[in-house]
Design a protein around this motif. Structure first.
Motif, short mmCIF file in Angstrom:
data_model
loop_
_atom_site.label_atom_id
_atom_site.label_comp_id
_atom_site.label_asym_id
_atom_site.label_seq_id
_atom_site.Cartn_x
_atom_site.Cartn_y
_atom_site.Cartn_z
N LYS A 1 0.82 -1.21 0.00
CA LYS A 1 0.00 0.00 0.00
C LYS A 1 0.85 1.26 0.00
CE LYS A 1 -3.57 -2.38 2.56
NZ LYS A 1 -4.00 -2.60 3.96
N LEU B 1 -1.16 4.35 -1.47
CA LEU B 1 -2.56 4.20 -1.02
C LEU B 1 -2.71 4.63 0.42
CD1 LEU B 1 -3.49 0.77 -2.63
CD2 LEU B 1 -3.89 3.06 -3.51
N ARG C 1 -4.27 12.56 -2.48
CA ARG C 1 -5.11 12.09 -3.58
C ARG C 1 -5.57 13.24 -4.47
NH1 ARG C 1 -7.68 6.45 -2.06
NH2 ARG C 1 -5.87 5.72 -0.94
N GLN D 1 -5.17 15.33 -8.44
CA GLN D 1 -5.23 15.00 -9.86
C GLN D 1 -4.01 14.19 -10.30
OE1 GLN D 1 -7.77 15.84 -12.01
NE2 GLN D 1 -6.67 14.55 -13.46
N TRP E 1 -2.05 12.34 -8.50
CA TRP E 1 -2.07 11.01 -7.88
C TRP E 1 -2.95 10.08 -8.71
CZ3 TRP E 1 -5.64 7.60 -5.86
CH2 TRP E 1 -5.16 6.61 -5.02
N ARG E 2 -4.13 10.59 -9.08
CA ARG E 2 -5.06 9.74 -9.83
C ARG E 2 -4.50 9.42 -11.22
NH1 ARG E 2 -8.92 13.18 -7.56
NH2 ARG E 2 -9.11 14.29 -9.52
N ARG F 1 -2.08 6.60 -11.34
CA ARG F 1 -2.60 5.24 -11.13
C ARG F 1 -2.44 4.36 -12.36
NH1 ARG F 1 -1.65 4.51 -6.66
NH2 ARG F 1 -0.71 6.56 -6.76
N GLN G 1 -0.39 -0.52 -10.83
CA GLN G 1 -1.62 -1.22 -10.52
C GLN G 1 -1.36 -2.35 -9.54
OE1 GLN G 1 -4.99 -0.87 -11.28
NE2 GLN G 1 -4.32 1.19 -11.80
N TYR H 1 -4.91 -8.28 -6.07
CA TYR H 1 -5.24 -8.48 -4.67
C TYR H 1 -5.30 -9.95 -4.29
CZ TYR H 1 -6.49 -3.64 -5.24
OH TYR H 1 -6.44 -2.30 -5.54
N ALA I 1 -12.23 -8.24 -4.20
CA ALA I 1 -11.61 -7.13 -4.93
C ALA I 1 -12.46 -6.71 -6.12
CB ALA I 1 -10.21 -7.51 -5.39
N GLU J 1 -13.78 -0.31 -16.85
CA GLU J 1 -13.84 0.89 -16.02
C GLU J 1 -12.53 1.70 -15.99
OE1 GLU J 1 -14.60 0.52 -11.84
OE2 GLU J 1 -15.74 2.37 -11.82
N PRO J 2 -11.38 1.05 -15.75
CA PRO J 2 -10.14 1.85 -15.70
C PRO J 2 -9.90 2.63 -16.98
CG PRO J 2 -9.74 -0.37 -14.91
CD PRO J 2 -11.14 -0.36 -15.45
N ILE K 1 -11.99 5.66 -16.86
CA ILE K 1 -11.50 6.63 -15.88
C ILE K 1 -10.38 7.47 -16.50
CG2 ILE K 1 -10.29 6.89 -13.69
CD1 ILE K 1 -11.57 4.24 -12.83
N HIS K 2 -9.46 6.78 -17.18
CA HIS K 2 -8.28 7.48 -17.67
C HIS K 2 -8.44 7.95 -19.11
CE1 HIS K 2 -5.88 6.76 -14.07
NE2 HIS K 2 -6.55 5.64 -13.99
#
Lengths: 310, 333
Positions: B60, B65, B84, B86, B88-89, B92, B96, B99, B105, B118-119, B122-123
């Protein structure tokens, strides 16, 4: 999904049957309507005649059988007091109950859920403690105490609002407020604990580690997963409100289903009590059916177990 | 070769409630207590140790994290923080994680395909290929067949779930992949498949990996370098070959001797298993001197009072143990 709902519906019918049978038996074993309606010192012949005319002298199972047959034919009996149809009396009091239930339920959701979410997201902060203190207070204060307290403050001391009755919006404010304090408190607690549980799950950390904004993590992943227990509680709450807020309606002399039930029980007006109980049971069971189908929306696992497999 | 990831004197302390007694005050749990290591680009570093030694906290911290109490993490020359924002995101997509428990997870309400897509959304890695197409091809690359794409997590097997988690992590084409016990929740029959998949993908995608595990056989198979952790510190570190074939620290020797590998010979002290005395000590009450001394068969009075320093005992092989310090500096010191 179809089979799931069918089995749920059959179970619902069984529930209704059990409640009706139970109520029927208990009502007849716990007191004599003839004594209540005619008063205890009525002449024995009059009491006997009363029993005979209402069929109370027949064995219990015969009475019950006759009652069931009547229900199936849409005949719910007449009030022993004034002879008006029992179901009509109940149905007539529903608008008054809804006038309290719907605004109270809406306020419960609008206050309780956001408060719970907010408390969970700010766990152990002063905001969280404040929300939870209010919640415990609202949860533990009985509605008759709160109702009387509100009457004392807003009706007696300040004179701003009427203390009871049913003629305008201002009459509804205090009873709705009373119902909201308790309901919102319960919802806030459940929402908070459900959110906290979900927020601790690895997929929430994973969503955040993917680069999702925290607000999006909450709205996309945390809230939908935390919704299930909240839907359960909200459903129970709605069923309860539709059934009539027995205590609050009595405190504010609000002519709803709850007060009708209380006075009918007091009078041993059997047909009215039974009609009211039947309606309350049906509304509770219907709410539960709705809740079950909402579950399927939120949890794909239930969709699968319901037989609607790809 | 440059280090993609370098960690310098990293510490993470948690304050924990004392005993059940009132007003007993808070104590400090040193989950990670001064770790320094680096991972070269394209290499895999294994972190091994017992449960509770701080491995997962390391993961982490490395990804930012959770905030570090002290020390620094640098990724590709830039510091990793836990603010956390902009930046930091945006970072990501380069780092990666996989888990331990794939079921928890994954969001149970989303289909496998939605989880992997989804990822990308997001990006906003739309670019040349549509996110769904890109997600599907990544899912095929991790060995998921098309008929599994629309399934929910509960409709997948453990191995399939972990492949979804892997696809979700790799779909952004990160340069660093942190695997926190990626196979310990899987059936033994599936473990090998996932490990082989990881090995293949690492080559294809030129991944740098931090591989956290307590399974030394897997670490031997997949890692270039190994760091052995004990109570928040790294007590031995070096190339996987050196550390696992010629373990220098008594704790490493004990770990290796505990692995039952029929036919294989390890350079353990004796031919038999080394049984450690006692439970792993509480990281809230770390023993004085060398933290391993209460369980060490070779501990001397010196070990109880003095903390060992990290000593280089070979090319790319360091150890923190008085036995080796003494050998290097003479027994009189």
């Amino acid at each position: 999904m179809g089979r799931y709902m069918l089995s749920r519906s059959l179970r619902a019918l069984l529930t209704i049957f059990l409640v009706v049978g139970f109520a029927f038996t208990i009502l007849r074993l716990s007191g004599d309507p003839a004594m209540m309606i005619l008063s205890a010192d009525a002449p024995p012949e009059a009491i006997e005649a009363f029993r005979e005319s209402w069929g109370l002298d027949a064995p219990l199972w015969q009475q019950f059988w006759g009652y069931l047959l009547n229900i199936i034919h849409g005949n719910f009996g007449v009030s022993m007091r004034d002879g008006s149809p029992a179901m009509r009396l109940v149905l007539e009091s529903i608008p008054a109950t809804l006038a309290l239930a719907l605004p109270a339920f809406a306020l419960n959701l609008l206050i309780g859920i956001p408060a719970g979410i907010f408390a969970a997201l700010h766990r152990n902060s002063w905001v969280d403690r404040l929300v939870m203190s209010f919640s415990v207070a609202g949860h533990t204060l009985p509605s008759f105490v709160l109702g009387l307290l509100l009457v004392l403050i807003f009706a007696v001391s300040l004179g701003w609002l009427p203390s009871g009755g049913y003629s305008g919006v201002e009459h509804a404010i205090l009873p709705v407020l009373t119902l909201t304090v308790g309901g919102a408190a319960v919802l806030a607690r459940y929402t908070r604990s459900s959110m906290l549980e979900v927020l601790g799950q690895p997929y929430i950390r994973a969503a955040s580690a993917k680069g999702l904004r925290w607000s999006q993590v909450v709205t996309r992943h945390a809230l939908p997963n935390a919704a299930l227990p909240i839907v359960t509680i909200a459903g129970l709450m709605f069923g309860g409100l539709i059934a009539g807020a027995v205590v609050v309606e009595s405190v504010f002399s609000w002519p709803g289903v709850g007060r009708l039930t209380v006075s009918a029980v007091g009078n041993r007006d059997l047909a009215v009590v039974q009609a009211a109980l039947l309606l309350i049971t049906v509304s509770m069971v219907a709410t539960n059916l709705v809740v079950d189908s909402i579950y399927c929306l939120f949890d794909p696992r239930l969709r699968a177990s319901s037989g609607a497999h790809h | 070769m440059t280090a993609l990831l370098s960690v310098n004197n990293l510490q993470r302390h948690f304050s924990v409630e004392g005993n059940k007694e009132w007003l007993s005050g808070k104590k400090i749990l040193r989950a990670v207590d001064g770790v320094t290591l680096s991972v070269q680009r394209g290499k895999t570093l294994g972190i091994v140790g017992e449960s509770g030694c701080g491995k997962s906290t390391m993961a982490k911290l490395v990804l930012g994290l959770i905030p570090a109490t002290a020390g620094t993490v640098e990724f590709d020359g830039k510091p990793v923080t836990a603010n956390r924002n902009q930046a930091w995101r945006a970072a990501r997509r380069h780092m990666q994680m996989v888990y331990q428990d794939p079921l928890s997870a994954l969001d149970r309400r989303l289909t496998a395909l939605a989880q992997v897509t989804e990822p990308l959304n997001i990006h906003h890695k739309h670019g040349e290929t549509h996110p769904t197409i890109a997600a599907q091809s990544m899912m095929r690359a991790v060995g998921l067949t098309d008929n599994l794409f629309q399934r929910y997590p509960h409709e997948l097997s453990g191995g399939q779930r972990q492949r979804v988690v892997l696809a979700r992590a790799l779909v952004l084409k990160p340069s660093l992949l942190v695997c926190d016990e990626p196979i310990s929740a899987l059936d033994v029959s599936v473990q090998a498949q996932v490990i082989n998949l990881l090995t293949d993908l690492r080559q294809q995608m030129n991944l740098t990996m931090l591989f956290i595990s307590h399974d030394l056989r897997v670490v031997r198979h997949i890692c270039d370098e190994v760091a052995v952790m004990y109570l928040g510190r790294i007590i031995e570190q070096g190339s996987a070959k050196n550390v696992l074939s010629h373990p220098a620290h008594p704790y490493t020797r004990a770990l290796i001797s505990a692995v039952s590998t029929p036919g294989a010979k390890h350079a353990t002290l004796n031919s038999g298993r080394i049984i450690l005395k006692g439970e792993p000590p509480n990281p809230v009450d770390v023993p004085t001197g060398c933290s391993f001394h209460p369980r060490c068969a070779l501990a001397t009075a010196h070990c109880k009072t003095n903390a060992p320093v990290t000593t280089r005992i070979g090319e790319a092989h360091t150890v923190s143990c008085h036995l080796h310090t003494m050998i290097h500096h003479g027994l009189g010191s």
